[in-house]
Design a protein around this motif. Structure first.
Motif, PDB file in Angstrom:
ATOM      1  N   LYS A  73       0.810  -1.213   0.000  1.00  0.00           N
ATOM      2  CA  LYS A  73       0.000   0.000   0.000  1.00  0.00           C
ATOM      3  C   LYS A  73       0.847   1.269   0.000  1.00  0.00           C
ATOM      4  O   LYS A  73       0.390   2.317  -0.454  1.00  0.00           O
ATOM      5  CB  LYS A  73      -0.911   0.021   1.239  1.00  0.00           C
ATOM      6  CG  LYS A  73      -1.963  -1.062   1.287  1.00  0.00           C
ATOM      7  CD  LYS A  73      -2.724  -1.003   2.608  1.00  0.00           C
ATOM      8  CE  LYS A  73      -3.749  -2.131   2.711  1.00  0.00           C
ATOM      9  NZ  LYS A  73      -4.459  -2.112   4.012  1.00  0.00           N
ATOM     10  N   ILE A  74       2.054   1.190   0.520  1.00  0.00           N
ATOM     11  CA  ILE A  74       2.822   2.411   0.756  1.00  0.00           C
ATOM     12  C   ILE A  74       4.139   2.468  -0.016  1.00  0.00           C
ATOM     13  O   ILE A  74       4.537   3.512  -0.518  1.00  0.00           O
ATOM     14  CB  ILE A  74       3.052   2.602   2.274  1.00  0.00           C
ATOM     15  CG1 ILE A  74       3.360   4.060   2.592  1.00  0.00           C
ATOM     16  CG2 ILE A  74       4.109   1.664   2.828  1.00  0.00           C
ATOM     17  CD1 ILE A  74       2.162   4.958   2.556  1.00  0.00           C
ATOM     18  N   VAL A  75       4.850   1.341  -0.140  1.00  0.00           N
ATOM     19  CA  VAL A  75       6.193   1.358  -0.735  1.00  0.00           C
ATOM     20  C   VAL A  75       6.182   1.823  -2.188  1.00  0.00           C
ATOM     21  O   VAL A  75       7.077   2.588  -2.588  1.00  0.00           O
ATOM     22  CB  VAL A  75       6.860  -0.024  -0.603  1.00  0.00           C
ATOM     23  CG1 VAL A  75       8.236  -0.028  -1.266  1.00  0.00           C
ATOM     24  CG2 VAL A  75       6.988  -0.419   0.863  1.00  0.00           C
ATOM     25  N   PRO A  76       5.215   1.428  -3.030  1.00  0.00           N
ATOM     26  CA  PRO A  76       5.258   1.858  -4.434  1.00  0.00           C
ATOM     27  C   PRO A  76       5.168   3.365  -4.629  1.00  0.00           C
ATOM     28  O   PRO A  76       5.435   3.861  -5.721  1.00  0.00           O
ATOM     29  CB  PRO A  76       4.048   1.147  -5.057  1.00  0.00           C
ATOM     30  CG  PRO A  76       3.749   0.010  -4.159  1.00  0.00           C
ATOM     31  CD  PRO A  76       4.103   0.486  -2.785  1.00  0.00           C
ATOM     32  N   ARG A  77       4.805   4.095  -3.597  1.00  0.00           N
ATOM     33  CA  ARG A  77       4.684   5.543  -3.710  1.00  0.00           C
ATOM     34  C   ARG A  77       6.037   6.247  -3.601  1.00  0.00           C
ATOM     35  O   ARG A  77       6.134   7.440  -3.889  1.00  0.00           O
ATOM     36  CB  ARG A  77       3.719   6.065  -2.644  1.00  0.00           C
ATOM     37  CG  ARG A  77       2.306   5.549  -2.815  1.00  0.00           C
ATOM     38  CD  ARG A  77       1.408   5.937  -1.674  1.00  0.00           C
ATOM     39  NE  ARG A  77       1.367   7.379  -1.473  1.00  0.00           N
ATOM     40  CZ  ARG A  77       0.655   7.959  -0.511  1.00  0.00           C
ATOM     41  NH1 ARG A  77      -0.066   7.231   0.326  1.00  0.00           N
ATOM     42  NH2 ARG A  77       0.670   9.287  -0.379  1.00  0.00           N
ATOM     43  N   ALA A  78       7.067   5.539  -3.163  1.00  0.00           N
ATOM     44  CA  ALA A  78       8.401   6.139  -3.044  1.00  0.00           C
ATOM     45  C   ALA A  78       8.941   6.473  -4.424  1.00  0.00           C
ATOM     46  O   ALA A  78       8.792   5.697  -5.366  1.00  0.00           O
ATOM     47  CB  ALA A  78       9.338   5.177  -2.327  1.00  0.00           C
ATOM     48  N   GLU A  79       9.602   7.641  -4.541  1.00  0.00           N
ATOM     49  CA  GLU A  79      10.112   8.056  -5.843  1.00  0.00           C
ATOM     50  C   GLU A  79      11.376   8.884  -5.699  1.00  0.00           C
ATOM     51  O   GLU A  79      11.685   9.403  -4.623  1.00  0.00           O
ATOM     52  CB  GLU A  79       9.050   8.861  -6.587  1.00  0.00           C
ATOM     53  CG  GLU A  79       8.592  10.106  -5.882  1.00  0.00           C
ATOM     54  CD  GLU A  79       7.455  10.795  -6.630  1.00  0.00           C
ATOM     55  OE1 GLU A  79       6.963  10.243  -7.631  1.00  0.00           O
ATOM     56  OE2 GLU A  79       7.079  11.902  -6.211  1.00  0.00           O
ATOM     57  N   GLY A  80      12.094   8.978  -6.809  1.00  0.00           N
ATOM     58  CA  GLY A  80      13.316   9.764  -6.837  1.00  0.00           C
ATOM     59  C   GLY A  80      14.440   9.086  -6.073  1.00  0.00           C
ATOM     60  O   GLY A  80      14.620   7.872  -6.142  1.00  0.00           O
ATOM     61  N   VAL A  81      15.203   9.878  -5.350  1.00  0.00           N
ATOM     62  CA  VAL A  81      16.234   9.347  -4.462  1.00  0.00           C
ATOM     63  C   VAL A  81      15.559   9.041  -3.129  1.00  0.00           C
ATOM     64  O   VAL A  81      14.964   9.924  -2.510  1.00  0.00           O
ATOM     65  CB  VAL A  81      17.383  10.350  -4.266  1.00  0.00           C
ATOM     66  CG1 VAL A  81      18.427   9.784  -3.300  1.00  0.00           C
ATOM     67  CG2 VAL A  81      18.036  10.680  -5.600  1.00  0.00           C
ATOM     68  N   VAL A  82      15.645   7.788  -2.704  1.00  0.00           N
ATOM     69  CA  VAL A  82      14.895   7.309  -1.550  1.00  0.00           C
ATOM     70  C   VAL A  82      15.857   6.921  -0.430  1.00  0.00           C
ATOM     71  O   VAL A  82      16.898   6.307  -0.681  1.00  0.00           O
ATOM     72  CB  VAL A  82      14.023   6.095  -1.932  1.00  0.00           C
ATOM     73  CG1 VAL A  82      13.221   5.602  -0.734  1.00  0.00           C
ATOM     74  CG2 VAL A  82      13.097   6.441  -3.095  1.00  0.00           C
ATOM     75  N   LEU A  83      15.491   7.267   0.788  1.00  0.00           N
ATOM     76  CA  LEU A  83      16.184   6.811   1.986  1.00  0.00           C
ATOM     77  C   LEU A  83      15.237   5.902   2.750  1.00  0.00           C
ATOM     78  O   LEU A  83      14.162   6.335   3.173  1.00  0.00           O
ATOM     79  CB  LEU A  83      16.590   8.001   2.860  1.00  0.00           C
ATOM     80  CG  LEU A  83      17.099   7.686   4.275  1.00  0.00           C
ATOM     81  CD1 LEU A  83      18.384   6.868   4.229  1.00  0.00           C
ATOM     82  CD2 LEU A  83      17.297   8.972   5.075  1.00  0.00           C
ATOM     83  N   GLU A  84      15.620   4.637   2.891  1.00  0.00           N
ATOM     84  CA  GLU A  84      14.802   3.697   3.662  1.00  0.00           C
ATOM     85  C   GLU A  84      15.460   3.441   5.011  1.00  0.00           C
ATOM     86  O   GLU A  84      16.606   3.007   5.083  1.00  0.00           O
ATOM     87  CB  GLU A  84      14.611   2.375   2.915  1.00  0.00           C
ATOM     88  CG  GLU A  84      13.732   1.397   3.705  1.00  0.00           C
ATOM     89  CD  GLU A  84      13.467   0.083   2.994  1.00  0.00           C
ATOM     90  OE1 GLU A  84      13.177  -0.904   3.696  1.00  0.00           O
ATOM     91  OE2 GLU A  84      13.558   0.039   1.747  1.00  0.00           O
ATOM     92  N   LEU A  85      14.718   3.678   6.075  1.00  0.00           N
ATOM     93  CA  LEU A  85      15.200   3.433   7.430  1.00  0.00           C
ATOM     94  C   LEU A  85      14.865   2.003   7.830  1.00  0.00           C
ATOM     95  O   LEU A  85      13.730   1.555   7.668  1.00  0.00           O
ATOM     96  CB  LEU A  85      14.551   4.398   8.422  1.00  0.00           C
ATOM     97  CG  LEU A  85      14.586   5.892   8.089  1.00  0.00           C
ATOM     98  CD1 LEU A  85      13.994   6.700   9.239  1.00  0.00           C
ATOM     99  CD2 LEU A  85      15.997   6.346   7.779  1.00  0.00           C
ATOM    100  N   GLY A  86      15.847   1.274   8.350  1.00  0.00           N
ATOM    101  CA  GLY A  86      15.597  -0.101   8.762  1.00  0.00           C
ATOM    102  C   GLY A  86      15.367  -1.018   7.575  1.00  0.00           C
ATOM    103  O   GLY A  86      14.363  -1.728   7.506  1.00  0.00           O
TER     104      GLY A  86
END
Length: 206
Positions: free
Chosen positions: A28-41
């Motif tokens: 529901k949420i991850v596909p909305r990430a775009e551009g340069v992404v920083l993922e915590l954990g």
């Protein structure tokens, strides 16, 4: 680091965080990430299949846990977009200010020792107009469930790598200097209610 933390805990977390109800939440949420992404954990890379690879230029995968790093690097090497694994904490982030378009955190704020400080560090890396995407479990709205969460948490934390059951996720996001623009909540199906109340949505830095 103990044998349990190095060898047992990563497998247990991978199994729990890769179950079907949680996979559906990630979708529901991850596909909305775009551009340069920083993922915590970043963990063992469970979010990789859910990213829209056409929208991600680069992913900085933050994973400070020594027990998770080998799996993180292995999965990162196989991803369909560039991933750089950073073995550091968000509180001491090496990325320049205003360098990422999206910060993503899923099922990690429960275990980060100072979740507010971690999000503050991530916020400094966000470009103007960037967004925080989050999906987390936390304190339930029903007092009966809350009582069980408070009872279970002291036993649960050492077993589950420091996972807190009673964190107020929207309050943490707000305290870190974000304004929540979208928020949805639900109890996950086929999950114990004391561990299954989820919050997910999007926020902008103040």
């Amino acid at each position: 680091m103990s044998f349990y933390e190095r060898h047992v805990l990563p497998l247990m977390i991978g199994a729990a965080c890769g179950c079907r109800p949680i996979r559906r939440q990630r979708a529901k949420i991850v596909p909305r990430a775009e551009g340069v992404v920083l993922e915590l954990g970043f963990g063992s890379g469970l979010n990789i299949p859910h990213y829209d690879a056409s929208k991600v230029r680069k992913l900085y995968a933050l994973e400070p846990s020594e027990g998770m790093l080998a799996a993180a690097r292995s999965k990162a090497a196989q991803a369909p977009f560039p991933i750089e694994v950073l073995a550091e904490t968000a509180e001491n982030l090496s990325l320049p200010a205003a360098s990422v378009d999206t910060v993503l955190v899923t099922y990690s704020l429960c275990t980060i020792p100072d979740a507010v400080a971690a999000l503050e560090g991530a916020r400094r890396a966000l470009k103007p107009g960037g967004q925080l995407l989050f999906c987390e479990h936390g304190i339930a709205p029903d007092e009966g469930v809350r009582r069980w969460q408070r009872r279970i948490e002291p036993v649960w934390k050492p077993i589950a790598g420091g996972c807190h059951l009673t964190r107020d996720i929207p309050a943490i996001v707000t305290a870190a200097g974000f304004v929540i623009e979208e928020l949805e909540t639900m109890y996950l199906p086929r999950s114990p209610r004391w561990a299954g109340f989820n919050n997910w949505g999007a926020a902008k830095p103040v």
